[in-house]
Write a protein that holds these residues in place. Structure first.
Motif, mmCIF file in Angstrom:
data_model
loop_
_atom_site.group_PDB
_atom_site.id
_atom_site.type_symbol
_atom_site.label_atom_id
_atom_site.label_comp_id
_atom_site.label_asym_id
_atom_site.label_seq_id
_atom_site.Cartn_x
_atom_site.Cartn_y
_atom_site.Cartn_z
ATOM 1 N N ASP A 260 0.834 -1.194 0.000
ATOM 2 C CA ASP A 260 0.000 0.000 0.000
ATOM 3 C C ASP A 260 0.870 1.246 0.000
ATOM 4 O OD1 ASP A 260 -2.747 -1.093 0.250
ATOM 5 O OD2 ASP A 260 -1.974 -1.915 2.121
ATOM 6 N N VAL A 261 0.371 2.309 -0.608
ATOM 7 C CA VAL A 261 1.079 3.592 -0.624
ATOM 8 C C VAL A 261 0.162 4.656 -0.040
ATOM 9 C CG1 VAL A 261 2.152 5.373 -2.057
ATOM 10 C CG2 VAL A 261 2.494 2.956 -2.601
ATOM 11 N N PHE A 262 0.705 5.444 0.878
ATOM 12 C CA PHE A 262 -0.020 6.523 1.538
ATOM 13 C C PHE A 262 0.745 7.828 1.317
ATOM 14 C CE2 PHE A 262 -0.296 2.576 3.984
ATOM 15 C CZ PHE A 262 -1.655 2.344 4.007
ATOM 16 N N ALA A 263 0.033 8.942 1.300
ATOM 17 C CA ALA A 263 0.691 10.233 1.111
ATOM 18 C C ALA A 263 -0.025 11.304 1.930
ATOM 19 C CB ALA A 263 0.702 10.626 -0.368
ATOM 20 N N ILE A 264 0.777 12.202 2.495
ATOM 21 C CA ILE A 264 0.234 13.331 3.256
ATOM 22 C C ILE A 264 0.137 14.534 2.325
ATOM 23 C CG2 ILE A 264 0.617 14.906 5.191
ATOM 24 C CD1 ILE A 264 2.124 12.695 6.604
ATOM 25 N N PRO A 265 -1.031 15.116 2.174
ATOM 26 C CA PRO A 265 -1.150 16.283 1.293
ATOM 27 C C PRO A 265 -0.528 17.516 1.927
ATOM 28 C CG PRO A 265 -3.203 15.920 2.443
ATOM 29 C CD PRO A 265 -2.304 14.770 2.819
ATOM 30 N N GLY A 266 -0.238 18.508 1.103
ATOM 31 C CA GLY A 266 0.344 19.742 1.611
ATOM 32 C C GLY A 266 -0.165 20.935 0.839
ATOM 33 N N SER A 267 0.520 22.035 0.998
ATOM 34 C CA SER A 267 0.121 23.261 0.316
ATOM 35 C C SER A 267 0.284 23.124 -1.199
ATOM 36 C CB SER A 267 0.974 24.431 0.812
ATOM 37 O OG SER A 267 0.829 25.564 -0.020
ATOM 38 N N LYS A 274 4.317 18.518 -4.255
ATOM 39 C CA LYS A 274 3.985 18.075 -5.612
ATOM 40 C C LYS A 274 4.033 16.560 -5.754
ATOM 41 C CE LYS A 274 3.607 22.324 -7.163
ATOM 42 N NZ LYS A 274 2.298 22.901 -7.478
ATOM 43 N N GLY A 275 5.058 15.936 -5.188
ATOM 44 C CA GLY A 275 5.184 14.483 -5.309
ATOM 45 C C GLY A 275 4.065 13.748 -4.610
ATOM 46 N N CYS A 276 3.695 14.224 -3.402
ATOM 47 C CA CYS A 276 2.594 13.597 -2.666
ATOM 48 C C CYS A 276 1.276 13.760 -3.418
ATOM 49 C CB CYS A 276 2.484 14.208 -1.270
ATOM 50 S SG CYS A 276 3.864 13.787 -0.171
ATOM 51 N N HIS A 277 1.046 14.957 -3.966
ATOM 52 C CA HIS A 277 -0.190 15.176 -4.707
ATOM 53 C C HIS A 277 -0.249 14.301 -5.960
ATOM 54 C CE1 HIS A 277 -0.669 19.425 -2.771
ATOM 55 N NE2 HIS A 277 -0.826 18.436 -1.903
ATOM 56 N N LEU A 278 0.897 14.122 -6.608
ATOM 57 C CA LEU A 278 0.949 13.249 -7.779
ATOM 58 C C LEU A 278 0.589 11.813 -7.394
ATOM 59 C CD1 LEU A 278 1.661 12.741 -10.756
ATOM 60 C CD2 LEU A 278 4.049 12.464 -10.048
ATOM 61 N N LEU A 279 1.130 11.344 -6.281
ATOM 62 C CA LEU A 279 0.827 9.983 -5.832
ATOM 63 C C LEU A 279 -0.659 9.830 -5.518
ATOM 64 C CD1 LEU A 279 3.865 9.268 -3.474
ATOM 65 C CD2 LEU A 279 3.424 8.234 -5.695
ATOM 66 N N ILE A 280 -1.233 10.844 -4.884
ATOM 67 C CA ILE A 280 -2.660 10.782 -4.556
ATOM 68 C C ILE A 280 -3.499 10.731 -5.829
ATOM 69 C CG2 ILE A 280 -4.558 12.079 -3.510
ATOM 70 C CD1 ILE A 280 -2.456 13.093 -1.432
ATOM 71 N N LYS A 281 -3.117 11.513 -6.828
ATOM 72 C CA LYS A 281 -3.825 11.476 -8.119
ATOM 73 C C LYS A 281 -3.739 10.090 -8.756
ATOM 74 C CE LYS A 281 -3.080 16.358 -9.297
ATOM 75 N NZ LYS A 281 -2.351 17.292 -10.200
ATOM 76 N N GLN A 282 -2.621 9.407 -8.503
ATOM 77 C CA GLN A 282 -2.404 8.090 -9.108
ATOM 78 C C GLN A 282 -2.982 6.955 -8.270
ATOM 79 O OE1 GLN A 282 1.867 8.123 -9.570
ATOM 80 N NE2 GLN A 282 1.779 9.176 -11.546
ATOM 81 N N GLY A 283 -3.625 7.291 -7.157
ATOM 82 C CA GLY A 283 -4.306 6.252 -6.384
ATOM 83 C C GLY A 283 -3.788 6.011 -4.990
ATOM 84 N N ALA A 284 -2.715 6.713 -4.559
ATOM 85 C CA ALA A 284 -2.252 6.567 -3.182
ATOM 86 C C ALA A 284 -3.331 7.082 -2.241
ATOM 87 C CB ALA A 284 -0.950 7.337 -2.979
ATOM 88 N N LYS A 285 -3.397 6.528 -1.056
ATOM 89 C CA LYS A 285 -4.419 6.944 -0.094
ATOM 90 C C LYS A 285 -3.979 8.227 0.596
ATOM 91 C CE LYS A 285 -7.058 5.473 3.973
ATOM 92 N NZ LYS A 285 -8.358 5.838 3.397
ATOM 93 N N LEU A 286 -4.833 9.240 0.551
ATOM 94 C CA LEU A 286 -4.572 10.481 1.264
ATOM 95 C C LEU A 286 -4.773 10.229 2.755
ATOM 96 C CD1 LEU A 286 -5.936 13.995 0.315
ATOM 97 C CD2 LEU A 286 -6.053 13.169 2.667
ATOM 98 N N VAL A 287 -3.793 10.591 3.558
ATOM 99 C CA VAL A 287 -3.903 10.361 4.999
ATOM 100 C C VAL A 287 -3.678 11.659 5.751
ATOM 101 C CG1 VAL A 287 -3.237 7.932 4.875
ATOM 102 C CG2 VAL A 287 -1.478 9.658 5.210
ATOM 103 N N GLU A 288 -4.445 11.819 6.819
ATOM 104 C CA GLU A 288 -4.303 12.967 7.708
ATOM 105 C C GLU A 288 -3.937 12.539 9.116
ATOM 106 O OE1 GLU A 288 -8.276 14.497 7.122
ATOM 107 O OE2 GLU A 288 -7.493 16.116 5.860
ATOM 108 N N SER A 289 -4.031 11.251 9.386
ATOM 109 C CA SER A 289 -3.717 10.741 10.715
ATOM 110 C C SER A 289 -3.235 9.308 10.610
ATOM 111 C CB SER A 289 -4.954 10.796 11.620
ATOM 112 O OG SER A 289 -5.901 9.822 11.201
ATOM 113 N N ALA A 290 -2.593 8.831 11.676
ATOM 114 C CA ALA A 290 -2.150 7.433 11.716
ATOM 115 C C ALA A 290 -3.346 6.496 11.647
ATOM 116 C CB ALA A 290 -1.342 7.177 12.985
ATOM 117 N N GLY A 291 -4.494 6.969 12.167
ATOM 118 C CA GLY A 291 -5.695 6.149 12.123
ATOM 119 C C GLY A 291 -6.114 5.811 10.701
#
Length: 378
Positions: A260-267, A274-291
Protein backbone atom coordinates in the motif's frame (compact mmCIF):
# COMPACT_ATOMS: atom_id res chain seq x y z
CA UNK A 1 37.29 -21.98 8.71
CA UNK A 2 34.02 -23.30 10.17
CA UNK A 3 31.28 -24.79 8.05
CA UNK A 4 29.18 -21.63 8.47
CA UNK A 5 32.14 -19.47 7.47
CA UNK A 6 32.79 -21.63 4.40
CA UNK A 7 29.14 -21.31 3.41
CA UNK A 8 29.26 -17.52 3.80
CA UNK A 9 32.51 -17.40 1.85
CA UNK A 10 30.78 -19.10 -1.08
CA UNK A 11 28.01 -16.51 -1.16
CA UNK A 12 30.45 -13.59 -1.00
CA UNK A 13 32.65 -15.17 -3.68
CA UNK A 14 29.62 -15.60 -5.95
CA UNK A 15 28.50 -11.99 -5.48
CA UNK A 16 32.03 -10.68 -6.06
CA UNK A 17 32.74 -12.73 -9.19
CA UNK A 18 33.32 -10.38 -12.16
CA UNK A 19 30.33 -10.34 -14.50
CA UNK A 20 27.96 -11.91 -11.98
CA UNK A 21 25.17 -9.46 -11.21
CA UNK A 22 21.95 -10.18 -9.33
CA UNK A 23 20.14 -11.70 -12.30
CA UNK A 24 23.05 -13.98 -13.24
CA UNK A 25 23.50 -15.04 -9.63
CA UNK A 26 19.84 -16.04 -9.35
CA UNK A 27 20.11 -17.96 -12.62
CA UNK A 28 23.12 -19.86 -11.29
CA UNK A 29 21.46 -20.57 -7.96
CA UNK A 30 18.38 -21.83 -9.78
CA UNK A 31 20.51 -24.17 -11.89
CA UNK A 32 22.95 -25.46 -9.26
CA UNK A 33 21.50 -24.72 -5.85
CA UNK A 34 23.90 -23.39 -3.22
CA UNK A 35 27.08 -21.48 -4.18
CA UNK A 36 29.27 -24.43 -3.18
CA UNK A 37 27.65 -26.45 -5.98
CA UNK A 38 28.29 -23.66 -8.47
CA UNK A 39 32.01 -23.61 -7.70
CA UNK A 40 32.22 -27.40 -7.87
CA UNK A 41 30.61 -27.51 -11.32
CA UNK A 42 32.79 -28.06 -14.40
CA UNK A 43 33.23 -25.66 -17.27
CA UNK A 44 30.76 -27.31 -19.63
CA UNK A 45 28.02 -27.37 -17.00
CA UNK A 46 28.59 -23.70 -16.18
CA UNK A 47 28.51 -22.74 -19.86
CA UNK A 48 24.98 -24.12 -20.11
CA UNK A 49 23.85 -21.49 -17.62
CA UNK A 50 26.11 -18.49 -18.28
CA UNK A 51 28.39 -17.08 -21.01
CA UNK A 52 31.91 -18.54 -21.32
CA UNK A 53 33.65 -15.50 -19.83
CA UNK A 54 31.55 -15.77 -16.65
CA UNK A 55 32.13 -19.53 -16.47
CA UNK A 56 35.88 -18.87 -16.61
CA UNK A 57 35.59 -16.24 -13.87
CA UNK A 58 33.70 -18.70 -11.65
CA UNK A 59 36.41 -21.33 -12.08
CA UNK A 60 39.22 -18.89 -11.23
CA UNK A 61 40.53 -18.60 -7.69
CA UNK A 62 39.11 -15.71 -5.63
CA UNK A 63 41.09 -12.49 -5.97
CA UNK A 64 43.11 -11.16 -3.05
CA UNK A 65 40.48 -8.44 -2.64
CA UNK A 66 37.67 -11.00 -2.40
CA UNK A 67 39.66 -13.17 0.02
CA UNK A 68 40.26 -10.12 2.23
CA UNK A 69 36.56 -9.23 2.10
CA UNK A 70 35.60 -12.76 3.13
CA UNK A 71 37.98 -12.61 6.09
CA UNK A 72 36.71 -9.16 7.08
CA UNK A 73 33.06 -10.21 6.83
CA UNK A 74 33.53 -13.37 8.86
CA UNK A 75 35.26 -11.37 11.59
CA UNK A 76 32.50 -8.73 11.51
CA UNK A 77 29.75 -11.34 11.78
CA UNK A 78 31.33 -12.77 14.92
CA UNK A 79 30.91 -9.49 16.77
CA UNK A 80 27.82 -9.27 19.06
CA UNK A 81 24.79 -7.81 17.30
CA UNK A 82 26.17 -8.34 13.78
CA UNK A 83 24.55 -10.81 11.38
CA UNK A 84 25.00 -11.86 7.76
CA UNK A 85 21.96 -13.50 6.17
CA UNK A 86 21.90 -15.23 2.80
CA UNK A 87 18.94 -16.24 0.66
CA UNK A 88 19.28 -19.76 2.02
CA UNK A 89 19.26 -18.65 5.66
CA UNK A 90 16.09 -19.59 7.60
CA UNK A 91 16.23 -16.17 9.27
CA UNK A 92 16.07 -14.30 5.96
CA UNK A 93 13.10 -11.85 6.06
CA UNK A 94 10.12 -13.68 4.51
CA UNK A 95 8.65 -10.46 3.07
CA UNK A 96 11.80 -9.90 1.00
CA UNK A 97 11.54 -13.38 -0.48
CA UNK A 98 8.29 -12.24 -2.12
CA UNK A 99 9.85 -9.41 -4.15
CA UNK A 100 11.21 -10.02 -7.67
CA UNK A 101 14.86 -9.29 -6.82
CA UNK A 102 15.68 -10.08 -3.18
CA UNK A 103 19.29 -9.36 -2.13
CA UNK A 104 21.61 -12.37 -2.14
CA UNK A 105 23.14 -11.24 1.14
CA UNK A 106 21.88 -8.99 3.93
CA UNK A 107 24.17 -7.40 6.50
CA UNK A 108 22.30 -6.64 9.72
CA UNK A 109 23.45 -4.73 12.78
CA UNK A 110 21.12 -4.69 15.79
CA UNK A 111 17.86 -6.45 16.59
CA UNK A 112 17.50 -9.19 13.99
CA UNK A 113 13.95 -10.10 15.05
CA UNK A 114 12.62 -6.79 13.74
CA UNK A 115 13.04 -8.02 10.16
CA UNK A 116 10.13 -10.42 10.57
CA UNK A 117 7.72 -8.01 12.28
CA UNK A 118 4.97 -5.98 10.63
CA UNK A 119 6.32 -2.66 9.46
CA UNK A 120 5.49 0.65 7.80
CA UNK A 121 8.02 2.61 5.76
CA UNK A 122 8.13 6.40 6.08
CA UNK A 123 10.07 8.30 3.42
CA UNK A 124 10.35 11.80 2.03
CA UNK A 125 12.51 14.74 1.10
CA UNK A 126 16.05 15.25 2.37
CA UNK A 127 15.31 18.99 2.38
CA UNK A 128 12.29 18.68 4.63
CA UNK A 129 10.38 21.63 6.00
CA UNK A 130 9.99 22.01 9.75
CA UNK A 131 6.36 20.95 9.40
CA UNK A 132 7.24 17.93 7.28
CA UNK A 133 9.82 16.71 9.80
CA UNK A 134 7.27 17.14 12.60
CA UNK A 135 4.72 15.12 10.62
CA UNK A 136 7.26 12.32 10.11
CA UNK A 137 8.15 12.22 13.81
CA UNK A 138 4.56 12.17 14.95
CA UNK A 139 3.32 9.56 12.46
CA UNK A 140 6.33 7.35 13.28
CA UNK A 141 5.67 7.66 17.01
CA UNK A 142 1.95 6.88 16.68
CA UNK A 143 2.43 3.94 14.30
CA UNK A 144 5.22 2.54 16.45
CA UNK A 145 2.98 2.68 19.52
CA UNK A 146 0.37 0.78 17.49
CA UNK A 147 2.92 -2.03 17.15
CA UNK A 148 4.48 -1.32 13.76
CA UNK A 149 8.21 -1.22 13.13
CA UNK A 150 9.13 1.96 11.25
CA UNK A 151 11.47 1.61 8.27
CA UNK A 152 13.34 4.43 6.58
CA UNK A 153 16.66 5.16 4.92
CA UNK A 154 18.75 7.16 7.45
CA UNK A 155 18.95 10.11 5.06
CA UNK A 156 18.71 13.69 6.23
CA UNK A 157 15.26 15.23 6.47
CA UNK A 158 12.15 13.03 6.59
CA UNK A 159 14.07 9.75 7.01
CA UNK A 160 15.97 10.98 10.06
CA UNK A 161 12.81 12.50 11.56
CA UNK A 162 10.93 9.19 11.18
CA UNK A 163 13.68 7.28 12.99
CA UNK A 164 13.76 9.97 15.70
CA UNK A 165 10.01 9.78 16.15
CA UNK A 166 10.36 6.17 17.27
CA UNK A 167 13.51 6.62 19.34
CA UNK A 168 12.15 9.59 21.27
CA UNK A 169 9.30 7.42 22.59
CA UNK A 170 9.46 6.02 26.07
CA UNK A 171 10.59 2.55 25.00
CA UNK A 172 7.31 0.78 25.81
CA UNK A 173 7.83 -2.90 25.00
CA UNK A 174 4.49 -2.97 23.16
CA UNK A 175 5.83 -0.50 20.63
CA UNK A 176 7.63 -1.35 17.46
CA UNK A 177 11.07 -0.03 16.73
CA UNK A 178 12.95 1.28 13.71
CA UNK A 179 14.98 -0.16 10.83
CA UNK A 180 17.40 1.87 8.73
CA UNK A 181 18.05 0.46 5.26
CA UNK A 182 21.27 2.06 4.04
CA UNK A 183 23.06 2.41 0.71
CA UNK A 184 26.59 1.79 2.01
CA UNK A 185 28.32 -1.07 3.76
CA UNK A 186 26.90 -1.78 7.21
CA UNK A 187 30.19 -0.64 8.73
CA UNK A 188 29.89 2.87 7.27
CA UNK A 189 27.61 5.69 8.44
CA UNK A 190 26.32 8.03 5.75
CA UNK A 191 25.63 10.88 6.01
CA UNK A 192 28.14 11.59 8.76
CA UNK A 193 25.71 14.03 10.39
CA UNK A 194 23.53 11.06 11.31
CA UNK A 195 26.31 9.16 13.08
CA UNK A 196 24.75 9.48 16.55
CA UNK A 197 21.34 8.54 15.16
CA UNK A 198 22.82 5.47 13.46
CA UNK A 199 24.37 4.33 16.73
CA UNK A 200 21.01 4.68 18.48
CA UNK A 201 19.28 2.70 15.76
CA UNK A 202 21.89 -0.08 15.93
CA UNK A 203 21.29 -0.31 19.69
CA UNK A 204 17.49 -0.04 19.81
CA UNK A 205 16.52 -1.06 16.27
CA UNK A 206 18.62 -2.39 13.42
CA UNK A 207 20.59 -1.29 10.38
CA UNK A 208 20.32 -3.28 7.15
CA UNK A 209 22.40 -3.24 3.99
CA UNK A 210 22.80 -5.44 0.94
CA UNK A 211 26.21 -3.96 0.15
CA UNK A 212 29.51 -5.52 1.11
CA UNK A 213 31.40 -4.14 4.07
CA UNK A 214 33.44 -1.10 3.17
CA UNK A 215 31.16 -0.05 0.28
CA UNK A 216 31.22 3.76 0.19
CA UNK A 217 28.34 6.09 -0.62
CA UNK A 218 27.71 5.63 -4.36
CA UNK A 219 24.76 7.54 -5.83
CA UNK A 220 23.41 4.59 -7.83
CA UNK A 221 23.14 2.38 -4.73
CA UNK A 222 20.54 4.51 -2.96
CA UNK A 223 17.65 4.15 -5.44
CA UNK A 224 18.32 0.41 -5.57
CA UNK A 225 18.14 0.01 -1.79
CA UNK A 226 14.64 1.54 -1.87
CA UNK A 227 13.15 -1.79 -2.98
CA UNK A 228 14.29 -3.22 0.37
CA UNK A 229 12.64 -0.36 2.29
CA UNK A 230 9.32 -1.06 0.56
CA UNK A 231 9.81 -4.83 0.46
CA UNK A 232 10.12 -5.11 4.23
CA UNK A 233 6.98 -3.02 4.81
CA UNK A 234 3.25 -3.56 4.54
CA UNK A 235 2.88 -0.02 3.27
CA UNK A 236 4.86 3.12 2.45
CA UNK A 237 3.98 6.59 3.73
CA UNK A 238 5.37 9.51 1.73
CA UNK A 239 5.47 12.64 3.90
CA UNK A 240 7.02 15.27 1.62
CA UNK A 241 8.39 14.81 -1.89
CA UNK A 242 9.16 16.96 -4.89
CA UNK A 243 7.84 15.98 -8.30
CA UNK A 244 11.20 14.36 -9.11
CA UNK A 245 12.09 12.54 -5.92
CA UNK A 246 13.71 9.33 -4.76
CA UNK A 247 10.69 8.84 -2.52
CA UNK A 248 8.55 8.39 -5.62
CA UNK A 249 10.89 5.58 -6.67
CA UNK A 250 10.19 3.89 -3.35
CA UNK A 251 6.45 4.39 -3.84
CA UNK A 252 6.60 2.92 -7.35
CA UNK A 253 8.52 -0.11 -6.09
CA UNK A 254 5.98 -0.54 -3.30
CA UNK A 255 3.15 -0.67 -5.83
CA UNK A 256 5.07 -3.18 -7.96
CA UNK A 257 5.55 -5.32 -4.85
CA UNK A 258 1.86 -5.17 -3.96
CA UNK A 259 2.31 -2.86 -0.98
CA UNK A 260 0.00 0.00 0.00
CA UNK A 261 1.08 3.59 -0.62
CA UNK A 262 -0.02 6.52 1.54
CA UNK A 263 0.69 10.23 1.11
CA UNK A 264 0.23 13.33 3.26
CA UNK A 265 -1.15 16.28 1.29
CA UNK A 266 0.34 19.74 1.61
CA UNK A 267 0.12 23.26 0.32
CA UNK A 268 -0.52 23.66 -3.40
CA UNK A 269 2.24 26.29 -3.32
CA UNK A 270 4.93 24.02 -1.88
CA UNK A 271 7.30 22.19 -4.27
CA UNK A 272 7.64 19.50 -1.61
CA UNK A 273 3.93 18.72 -1.86
CA UNK A 274 3.99 18.08 -5.61
CA UNK A 275 5.18 14.48 -5.31
CA UNK A 276 2.59 13.60 -2.67
CA UNK A 277 -0.19 15.18 -4.71
CA UNK A 278 0.95 13.25 -7.78
CA UNK A 279 0.83 9.98 -5.83
CA UNK A 280 -2.66 10.78 -4.56
CA UNK A 281 -3.82 11.48 -8.12
CA UNK A 282 -2.40 8.09 -9.11
CA UNK A 283 -4.31 6.25 -6.38
CA UNK A 284 -2.25 6.57 -3.18
CA UNK A 285 -4.42 6.94 -0.09
CA UNK A 286 -4.57 10.48 1.26
CA UNK A 287 -3.90 10.36 5.00
CA UNK A 288 -4.30 12.97 7.71
CA UNK A 289 -3.72 10.74 10.72
CA UNK A 290 -2.15 7.43 11.72
CA UNK A 291 -5.69 6.15 12.12
CA UNK A 292 -6.19 6.45 8.36
CA UNK A 293 -3.25 4.09 7.80
CA UNK A 294 -4.30 1.65 10.51
CA UNK A 295 -7.81 1.47 9.08
CA UNK A 296 -6.52 0.79 5.57
CA UNK A 297 -4.31 -2.02 6.90
CA UNK A 298 -7.23 -3.63 8.70
CA UNK A 299 -6.33 -2.51 12.21
CA UNK A 300 -8.89 -0.61 14.18
CA UNK A 301 -7.92 3.05 14.57
CA UNK A 302 -8.98 2.67 18.19
CA UNK A 303 -6.03 0.34 18.79
CA UNK A 304 -3.59 1.75 21.36
CA UNK A 305 -1.52 4.53 19.94
CA UNK A 306 -0.48 8.03 20.86
CA UNK A 307 -2.96 10.84 20.59
CA UNK A 308 -0.83 13.66 19.29
CA UNK A 309 -1.07 17.11 20.78
CA UNK A 310 1.09 20.17 20.19
CA UNK A 311 2.96 19.44 23.43
CA UNK A 312 3.84 15.89 22.41
CA UNK A 313 6.52 16.98 19.95
CA UNK A 314 9.39 18.95 21.52
CA UNK A 315 10.17 20.40 18.09
CA UNK A 316 6.78 22.17 17.85
CA UNK A 317 5.94 24.59 20.62
CA UNK A 318 2.41 24.80 22.03
CA UNK A 319 0.08 27.19 20.26
CA UNK A 320 0.05 30.82 21.37
CA UNK A 321 -2.64 33.43 20.91
CA UNK A 322 -0.55 35.92 18.97
CA UNK A 323 -2.90 37.73 16.54
CA UNK A 324 -0.38 37.35 13.68
CA UNK A 325 -1.03 33.61 13.66
CA UNK A 326 -4.71 34.13 12.89
CA UNK A 327 -3.82 36.40 9.99
CA UNK A 328 -1.22 34.01 8.58
CA UNK A 329 -3.10 30.75 8.39
CA UNK A 330 -1.20 27.65 7.27
CA UNK A 331 -0.42 28.58 3.66
CA UNK A 332 2.81 30.42 2.73
CA UNK A 333 2.28 34.17 2.87
CA UNK A 334 4.46 37.00 1.60
CA UNK A 335 5.86 39.10 4.43
CA UNK A 336 4.97 42.37 2.70
CA UNK A 337 1.41 41.15 2.21
CA UNK A 338 1.31 40.13 5.89
CA UNK A 339 2.60 43.55 6.99
CA UNK A 340 -0.14 45.25 4.97
CA UNK A 341 -2.93 43.13 6.48
CA UNK A 342 -1.51 43.37 10.00
CA UNK A 343 -1.02 47.12 9.57
CA UNK A 344 2.55 46.89 10.82
CA UNK A 345 5.82 48.24 9.51
CA UNK A 346 8.35 45.70 8.27
CA UNK A 347 10.79 46.30 11.15
CA UNK A 348 8.22 45.57 13.85
CA UNK A 349 6.81 42.64 11.90
CA UNK A 350 10.22 41.00 11.52
CA UNK A 351 10.80 41.28 15.27
CA UNK A 352 7.51 39.51 15.98
CA UNK A 353 8.21 36.87 13.33
CA UNK A 354 11.60 36.11 14.85
CA UNK A 355 9.96 35.53 18.23
CA UNK A 356 7.36 33.22 16.70
CA UNK A 357 10.00 31.33 14.71
CA UNK A 358 12.11 30.74 17.83
CA UNK A 359 8.97 29.50 19.59
CA UNK A 360 8.38 26.98 16.81
CA UNK A 361 5.10 28.61 15.79
CA UNK A 362 6.09 29.62 12.25
CA UNK A 363 8.55 28.67 9.54
CA UNK A 364 10.44 31.22 7.44
CA UNK A 365 10.53 30.25 3.76
CA UNK A 366 12.77 31.29 0.86
CA UNK A 367 11.75 34.34 -1.12
CA UNK A 368 10.51 36.47 1.77
CA UNK A 369 7.60 34.30 2.82
CA UNK A 370 6.56 32.50 6.00
CA UNK A 371 3.82 30.18 7.18
CA UNK A 372 2.25 29.03 10.39
CA UNK A 373 3.06 25.55 11.66
CA UNK A 374 0.45 23.13 12.84
CA UNK A 375 0.98 20.14 15.10
CA UNK A 376 -0.01 17.15 12.91
CA UNK A 377 -2.73 14.72 13.88
CA UNK A 378 -1.15 11.27 14.01
Amino acid sequence: MSADAEDLAGWIRLEQTPGVGPDTARKLLSAFGLPENIFKADYSALCKAVPERIAQALLASPSEQTAALIEKTCAWSEQPGNYVLTLADPGYPPDLLDIPDPPLILYVKGRLELLSRRAIAIVGSRNATVQGAANARQFADALSRAGFTIISGLALGIDAAAHQGVLQADGDSSSGSTIAVIGTGADIVYPARNRDLAHQIAKRGCIVSEYALGTPAIAANFPRRNRIISGLARGVLVVEAAAQSGSLITARMALEQGRDVFAIPGSIHSPLSKGCHLLIKQGAKLVESAGDILEELGQSPSAPHTTVSPDSDPHIASSSNHPLLDIMGFEPIDINFLAQHAQMNIGSLNAYLLTLELAGEIEMLPGGACRRLVAPRA
